[in-house]
Design an enzyme around this catalytic site. Structure first.
Site, short mmCIF file in Angstrom:
data_model
loop_
_atom_site.label_atom_id
_atom_site.label_comp_id
_atom_site.label_asym_id
_atom_site.label_seq_id
_atom_site.Cartn_x
_atom_site.Cartn_y
_atom_site.Cartn_z
N GLU A 116 0.83 -1.20 0.00
CA GLU A 116 0.00 0.00 0.00
C GLU A 116 0.87 1.25 0.00
O GLU A 116 1.98 1.23 0.54
CB GLU A 116 -0.89 0.01 1.26
CG GLU A 116 -2.32 -0.45 1.02
CD GLU A 116 -3.15 0.57 0.25
OE1 GLU A 116 -2.60 1.45 -0.42
OE2 GLU A 116 -4.38 0.47 0.34
N ASP A 117 0.37 2.30 -0.60
CA ASP A 117 1.09 3.57 -0.51
C ASP A 117 0.89 4.19 0.87
O ASP A 117 1.83 4.64 1.51
CB ASP A 117 0.66 4.54 -1.63
CG ASP A 117 -0.85 4.59 -1.83
OD1 ASP A 117 -1.60 4.06 -0.98
OD2 ASP A 117 -1.29 5.15 -2.85
N ASP A 120 -4.68 4.84 6.07
CA ASP A 120 -5.28 5.97 6.77
C ASP A 120 -6.30 5.42 7.78
O ASP A 120 -5.94 4.95 8.84
CB ASP A 120 -5.89 6.88 5.70
CG ASP A 120 -6.53 8.15 6.21
OD1 ASP A 120 -6.14 8.62 7.28
OD2 ASP A 120 -7.42 8.68 5.53
N PHE A 169 -3.12 15.36 5.44
CA PHE A 169 -3.29 14.95 4.05
C PHE A 169 -2.00 15.26 3.29
O PHE A 169 -1.52 16.39 3.31
CB PHE A 169 -4.48 15.65 3.40
CG PHE A 169 -4.77 15.11 2.04
CD1 PHE A 169 -5.44 13.91 1.88
CD2 PHE A 169 -4.34 15.79 0.90
CE1 PHE A 169 -5.67 13.38 0.62
CE2 PHE A 169 -4.58 15.27 -0.37
CZ PHE A 169 -5.25 14.06 -0.50
N ARG A 182 0.68 13.03 -8.03
CA ARG A 182 1.29 11.70 -7.94
C ARG A 182 2.73 11.68 -8.41
O ARG A 182 3.54 10.89 -7.95
CB ARG A 182 0.52 10.70 -8.83
CG ARG A 182 -0.77 10.23 -8.25
CD ARG A 182 -1.25 9.00 -9.03
NE ARG A 182 -2.69 8.86 -8.97
CZ ARG A 182 -3.36 8.34 -7.97
NH1 ARG A 182 -2.71 7.93 -6.89
NH2 ARG A 182 -4.66 8.24 -7.99
P1 IMP Z 1 -8.06 4.17 4.05
O1 IMP Z 1 -8.97 3.17 3.38
O2 IMP Z 1 -8.81 5.26 4.77
O3 IMP Z 1 -6.99 3.55 4.94
O4 IMP Z 1 -7.32 4.98 2.92
C1 IMP Z 1 -6.42 4.37 2.11
C2 IMP Z 1 -6.32 5.04 0.75
O5 IMP Z 1 -6.78 6.40 0.75
C3 IMP Z 1 -4.87 5.10 0.37
O6 IMP Z 1 -4.46 3.93 -0.31
C4 IMP Z 1 -4.81 6.34 -0.51
O7 IMP Z 1 -5.16 6.01 -1.83
C5 IMP Z 1 -5.87 7.25 0.07
N1 IMP Z 1 -5.27 8.21 1.05
C6 IMP Z 1 -5.30 8.13 2.41
N2 IMP Z 1 -4.64 9.16 2.98
C7 IMP Z 1 -4.18 9.91 1.95
C8 IMP Z 1 -3.39 11.13 1.88
O8 IMP Z 1 -2.98 11.74 2.89
N3 IMP Z 1 -3.13 11.58 0.64
C9 IMP Z 1 -3.55 10.96 -0.50
N4 IMP Z 1 -4.26 9.84 -0.50
C10 IMP Z 1 -4.59 9.31 0.72
MG MG Z 2 -4.19 3.54 -2.20
#
Ligand code: IMP
Ligand code: MG
Length: 192
Positions: A116-117, A120, A169, A182
């Site tokens: 994963e990148d 969150d 963010f 990106r």
């Molecule tokens: P989660 O499902 O809330 O854990 O979010 C995961 C996905 O949301 C990541 O794989 C990103 O694609 C996107 N994301 C979460 N935080 C950020 C951020 O700070 N910047 C950009 N994309 C984010």
């Molecule tokens: Mg992602």
């Protein structure tokens, strides 16, 4: 930053200063420098070494979660595959995680490391875990370049973490704000 003070001995920081923009505008928002490309590469190398150690006798399948897959430093035998998930709209996570591109490979009995990148809220990793459980994999591990511990609300273990960041963010190094940012080589955070 006065450039005349920089001598040969810190030409590396000169390079970083010249390549890092002080502020960038993406759509309606402004972002400021946060994590350098060097710091990111160091964190990735550390995480890769750890994974190489853990799976010395196996050929793991890395499943990159697009668009942020980064496992180019892994030196031992491995396979690489991709999946695309999306839960983000603008600068906040939504409850619903969509699987946009699916896996077309049989992973029965394989060691899978999802790349994963950023993690969150954890909605995406919960969805991923459920998805791979159905595939009867041997091991399921999660590696993420960035992790926001303050935002994370789930019980799924994040096995490998590159850099822990506050609940902000960020964009760059594969991460976007509504499609932009990106391609930035370093990471920027939303200007407060
Ligand atoms: P989660 O499902 O809330 O854990 O979010 C995961 C996905 O949301 C990541 O794989 C990103 O694609 C996107 N994301 C979460 N935080 C950020 C951020 O700070 N910047 C950009 N994309 C984010
Ligand atoms: Mg992602």
């Amino acid at each position: 930053m006065p450039i005349y003070q920089l001598s040969n001995s810190n030409s590396v920081s000169l390079h970083i200063i010249l390549n890092t923009k002080i502020m960038i505008q993406l759509h309606d928002k402004q972002f400021v420098p946060f994590i350098s490309a060097k710091e990111i590469e160091f964190a990735i190398a550390k995480m890769v070494a750890q994974i190489e150690d853990d799976f010395a006798d196996e050929t793991p399948v890395f499943v990159g979660v697009l668009n942020g897959a980064f496992m180019k430093l892994y030196k031992k035998p491995c396979e690489v595959s991709f999946i695309k998930m999306a839960s983000y709209e603008g600068t906040s996570s939504t409850e619903e995680v969509k699987q946009l591109i699916g896996l077309n490979q049989d992973l029965t009995g394989r060691t899978v490391v999802v790349i994963e990148d950023i993690v969150d809220t954890g909605n995406t990793v919960v969805e991923l875990k459920a998805l791979f459980k159905k595939q009867n994999v041997k091991h399921f591990k999660i590696a993420t370049l960035f992790f926001k511990p303050e935002a994370y609300t789930k019980d799924v273990k994040i096995d490998y973490v590159g850099i822990r960041i506050p609940n902000k963010f960020i964009v760059g190094y594969g991460l976007d704000y509504n499609g932009l940012g990106r391609n930035l080589p370093e990471v920027y955070k939303l200007k407060e």
